[in-house]
Design a protein around this motif. Sequence first.
Motif, PDB file in Angstrom:
ATOM      1  N   MET A 233       0.827  -1.201   0.000  1.00  0.00           N
ATOM      2  CA  MET A 233       0.000   0.000   0.000  1.00  0.00           C
ATOM      3  C   MET A 233       0.863   1.252   0.000  1.00  0.00           C
ATOM      4  SD  MET A 233      -3.116  -1.010   2.603  1.00  0.00           S
ATOM      5  CE  MET A 233      -3.933   0.558   2.334  1.00  0.00           C
ATOM      6  N   LEU A 234       1.988   1.202   0.708  1.00  0.00           N
ATOM      7  CA  LEU A 234       2.904   2.339   0.707  1.00  0.00           C
ATOM      8  C   LEU A 234       3.524   2.510  -0.673  1.00  0.00           C
ATOM      9  CD1 LEU A 234       4.385   4.550   2.345  1.00  0.00           C
ATOM     10  CD2 LEU A 234       6.155   2.847   2.852  1.00  0.00           C
ATOM     11  N   LYS A 235       3.941   1.409  -1.255  1.00  0.00           N
ATOM     12  CA  LYS A 235       4.546   1.447  -2.595  1.00  0.00           C
ATOM     13  C   LYS A 235       3.573   2.014  -3.626  1.00  0.00           C
ATOM     14  CE  LYS A 235       7.023  -1.563  -5.852  1.00  0.00           C
ATOM     15  NZ  LYS A 235       7.473  -2.969  -6.099  1.00  0.00           N
ATOM     16  N   GLN A 236       2.286   1.676  -3.460  1.00  0.00           N
ATOM     17  CA  GLN A 236       1.254   2.152  -4.389  1.00  0.00           C
ATOM     18  C   GLN A 236       0.739   3.552  -4.021  1.00  0.00           C
ATOM     19  OE1 GLN A 236      -1.633  -0.963  -3.918  1.00  0.00           O
ATOM     20  NE2 GLN A 236      -0.178  -2.547  -4.585  1.00  0.00           N
ATOM     21  N   LYS A 237       1.305   4.125  -2.960  1.00  0.00           N
ATOM     22  CA  LYS A 237       0.948   5.462  -2.475  1.00  0.00           C
ATOM     23  C   LYS A 237      -0.496   5.545  -1.991  1.00  0.00           C
ATOM     24  CE  LYS A 237       4.399   7.621  -5.439  1.00  0.00           C
ATOM     25  NZ  LYS A 237       4.696   8.628  -6.472  1.00  0.00           N
ATOM     26  N   ARG A 238      -1.000   4.426  -1.484  1.00  0.00           N
ATOM     27  CA  ARG A 238      -2.334   4.419  -0.897  1.00  0.00           C
ATOM     28  C   ARG A 238      -2.270   4.869   0.566  1.00  0.00           C
ATOM     29  NH1 ARG A 238      -4.458  -1.426  -1.984  1.00  0.00           N
ATOM     30  NH2 ARG A 238      -6.283  -0.634  -0.874  1.00  0.00           N
ATOM     31  N   VAL A 239      -1.103   4.782   1.176  1.00  0.00           N
ATOM     32  CA  VAL A 239      -0.832   5.410   2.470  1.00  0.00           C
ATOM     33  C   VAL A 239       0.463   6.202   2.310  1.00  0.00           C
ATOM     34  CG1 VAL A 239      -2.008   3.666   3.872  1.00  0.00           C
ATOM     35  CG2 VAL A 239       0.421   3.387   3.348  1.00  0.00           C
ATOM     36  N   ASP A 240       0.641   7.199   3.147  1.00  0.00           N
ATOM     37  CA  ASP A 240       1.835   8.051   3.065  1.00  0.00           C
ATOM     38  C   ASP A 240       2.985   7.523   3.913  1.00  0.00           C
ATOM     39  OD1 ASP A 240       0.614  10.170   1.460  1.00  0.00           O
ATOM     40  OD2 ASP A 240      -0.593  10.563   3.241  1.00  0.00           O
ATOM     41  N   MET A 241       2.655   6.837   4.996  1.00  0.00           N
ATOM     42  CA  MET A 241       3.656   6.376   5.951  1.00  0.00           C
ATOM     43  C   MET A 241       3.219   5.036   6.527  1.00  0.00           C
ATOM     44  SD  MET A 241       3.885   9.762   8.324  1.00  0.00           S
ATOM     45  CE  MET A 241       3.881  11.413   7.628  1.00  0.00           C
ATOM     46  N   ILE A 242       4.188   4.309   7.071  1.00  0.00           N
ATOM     47  CA  ILE A 242       3.908   3.099   7.837  1.00  0.00           C
ATOM     48  C   ILE A 242       4.645   3.212   9.170  1.00  0.00           C
ATOM     49  CG2 ILE A 242       4.411   0.625   8.020  1.00  0.00           C
ATOM     50  CD1 ILE A 242       3.779   0.305   5.116  1.00  0.00           C
ATOM     51  N   LEU A 243       3.964   2.828  10.235  1.00  0.00           N
ATOM     52  CA  LEU A 243       4.563   2.793  11.564  1.00  0.00           C
ATOM     53  C   LEU A 243       4.946   1.345  11.862  1.00  0.00           C
ATOM     54  CD1 LEU A 243       5.139   4.309  14.263  1.00  0.00           C
ATOM     55  CD2 LEU A 243       2.801   3.689  14.959  1.00  0.00           C
ATOM     56  N   GLU A 244       6.255   1.092  12.015  1.00  0.00           N
ATOM     57  CA  GLU A 244       6.690  -0.295  12.196  1.00  0.00           C
ATOM     58  C   GLU A 244       8.070  -0.386  12.821  1.00  0.00           C
ATOM     59  OE1 GLU A 244       6.215  -3.125  13.106  1.00  0.00           O
ATOM     60  OE2 GLU A 244       4.991  -3.848  11.429  1.00  0.00           O
ATOM     61  N   TYR A 245       8.377  -1.580  13.350  1.00  0.00           N
ATOM     62  CA  TYR A 245       9.707  -1.854  13.879  1.00  0.00           C
ATOM     63  C   TYR A 245      10.669  -2.117  12.718  1.00  0.00           C
ATOM     64  CZ  TYR A 245       7.573  -2.581  18.470  1.00  0.00           C
ATOM     65  OH  TYR A 245       6.883  -2.425  19.651  1.00  0.00           O
ATOM     66  N   PRO A 246      11.913  -1.648  12.827  1.00  0.00           N
ATOM     67  CA  PRO A 246      12.890  -1.899  11.765  1.00  0.00           C
ATOM     68  C   PRO A 246      13.106  -3.372  11.467  1.00  0.00           C
ATOM     69  CG  PRO A 246      13.679  -0.153  13.202  1.00  0.00           C
ATOM     70  CD  PRO A 246      12.444  -0.712  13.851  1.00  0.00           C
ATOM     71  N   PHE A 247      13.011  -4.238  12.470  1.00  0.00           N
ATOM     72  CA  PHE A 247      13.289  -5.652  12.205  1.00  0.00           C
ATOM     73  C   PHE A 247      12.208  -6.310  11.344  1.00  0.00           C
ATOM     74  CE2 PHE A 247      10.480  -6.515  15.827  1.00  0.00           C
ATOM     75  CZ  PHE A 247       9.947  -7.766  15.537  1.00  0.00           C
ATOM     76  N   LEU A 248      11.060  -5.642  11.189  1.00  0.00           N
ATOM     77  CA  LEU A 248       9.988  -6.178  10.354  1.00  0.00           C
ATOM     78  C   LEU A 248       9.946  -5.538   8.964  1.00  0.00           C
ATOM     79  CD1 LEU A 248       7.117  -6.556  12.978  1.00  0.00           C
ATOM     80  CD2 LEU A 248       8.399  -8.382  11.842  1.00  0.00           C
ATOM     81  N   LEU A 249      10.951  -4.746   8.640  1.00  0.00           N
ATOM     82  CA  LEU A 249      11.046  -4.181   7.293  1.00  0.00           C
ATOM     83  C   LEU A 249      11.452  -5.283   6.323  1.00  0.00           C
ATOM     84  CD1 LEU A 249      11.222  -1.823   5.240  1.00  0.00           C
ATOM     85  CD2 LEU A 249      13.577  -1.465   6.023  1.00  0.00           C
ATOM     86  N   PRO A 250      10.615  -5.600   5.320  1.00  0.00           N
ATOM     87  CA  PRO A 250      10.975  -6.656   4.364  1.00  0.00           C
ATOM     88  C   PRO A 250      12.243  -6.297   3.589  1.00  0.00           C
ATOM     89  CG  PRO A 250       8.648  -6.089   4.194  1.00  0.00           C
ATOM     90  CD  PRO A 250       9.283  -5.036   5.046  1.00  0.00           C
ATOM     91  N   ALA A 251      13.055  -7.287   3.315  1.00  0.00           N
ATOM     92  CA  ALA A 251      14.322  -7.063   2.626  1.00  0.00           C
ATOM     93  C   ALA A 251      14.122  -6.404   1.264  1.00  0.00           C
ATOM     94  CB  ALA A 251      15.068  -8.390   2.473  1.00  0.00           C
ATOM     95  N   ASP A 252      13.047  -6.757   0.560  1.00  0.00           N
ATOM     96  CA  ASP A 252      12.846  -6.199  -0.774  1.00  0.00           C
ATOM     97  C   ASP A 252      12.308  -4.766  -0.750  1.00  0.00           C
ATOM     98  OD1 ASP A 252      10.464  -7.119   0.264  1.00  0.00           O
ATOM     99  OD2 ASP A 252       9.708  -7.945  -1.614  1.00  0.00           O
ATOM    100  N   TYR A 253      12.096  -4.207   0.465  1.00  0.00           N
ATOM    101  CA  TYR A 253      11.680  -2.806   0.562  1.00  0.00           C
ATOM    102  C   TYR A 253      12.785  -1.910   1.113  1.00  0.00           C
ATOM    103  CZ  TYR A 253       6.808  -3.526  -0.681  1.00  0.00           C
ATOM    104  OH  TYR A 253       5.660  -3.791  -1.378  1.00  0.00           O
ATOM    105  N   GLU A 254      13.920  -2.503   1.488  1.00  0.00           N
ATOM    106  CA  GLU A 254      14.981  -1.722   2.114  1.00  0.00           C
ATOM    107  C   GLU A 254      15.493  -0.601   1.213  1.00  0.00           C
ATOM    108  OE1 GLU A 254      17.936  -4.502   3.333  1.00  0.00           O
ATOM    109  OE2 GLU A 254      16.739  -5.281   5.016  1.00  0.00           O
TER     110      GLU A 254
END
Length: 268
Positions: free
Chosen positions: A173-194
């Motif tokens: 949803m962030l990639k598609q710009k359907r939301v502006d931000m995501i609130l999350e822990y760094p350890f849950l950031l997917p590798a393909d979004y780094e």
Amino acid sequence: MAPWQARAIDVDFQSKMPPGWLDSKPPVDESLDKQLIRKILLSAKGLNYNFVLINHTKAMQLTLQQTNSCMAGVLASPERRQLYHFSKAFILVQGMHLYVLKGSAWQKKLTAMQNEGKVSIQNSWSKDARALLGLDYERSYGAELDPLVRDPAMAKYLYQKQSGVGIGELWPMLKQKRVDMILEYPFLLPADYETLVTGYPVAEAEPDTAAYFACHKGPVGEKIIKRLNDAITELVMDEEYLRVQLEQVEPQYHRAFLHTYHQLMAEP
């Protein structure tokens, strides 16, 4: 049969793990918390596990009601400690970040808003900004953030609730710009979004966050916690166990993280 096997306790984990999870082969990209939960449960003696895949709200209700129910990877608060037996901390991770797309207008705005390297959610959610923030509404984000993200006045103008939606579904949803931000822990950031996003530490969040096991507040839950604590104590200072956590921490924070980690894990 070993003595402890004869006294094994059946544990219902109200969890984010599906039935049979512990017996299945771990995926290559298994999240850090699940890696450590797996290590602890396989090391703990005298426990038989059953996993029930449900949302966080239902998990808390069932753990209150059922004497052999537990949850894995939950945040502790004074209120929750009145309701459940809590284990020792088994994981420490960097605190919440706000993630935005690189090159987006929001990256420029948040970069300009930084104060001592952090961004205030309250400031980034100014009424005029109308930022849409993606989050999993079922989860807890800590004592200071929870009241903020659940304030009805904030919700009306400033963020998009994603109740019941797994955070894994929010990254697209962030990639598609359907939301502006995501609130999350760094350890849950997917590798393909780094390479696609930039993260900013949140001013209203603790710099580091610990997670725990929580069980029914009764004699059975207390016994389960004791056996989990024995396994946690054996593992937390193991070099490999610590290494996988440190890998998730940005290098400039290693020293502070290690200081906090050793203090936390030394607690009885």
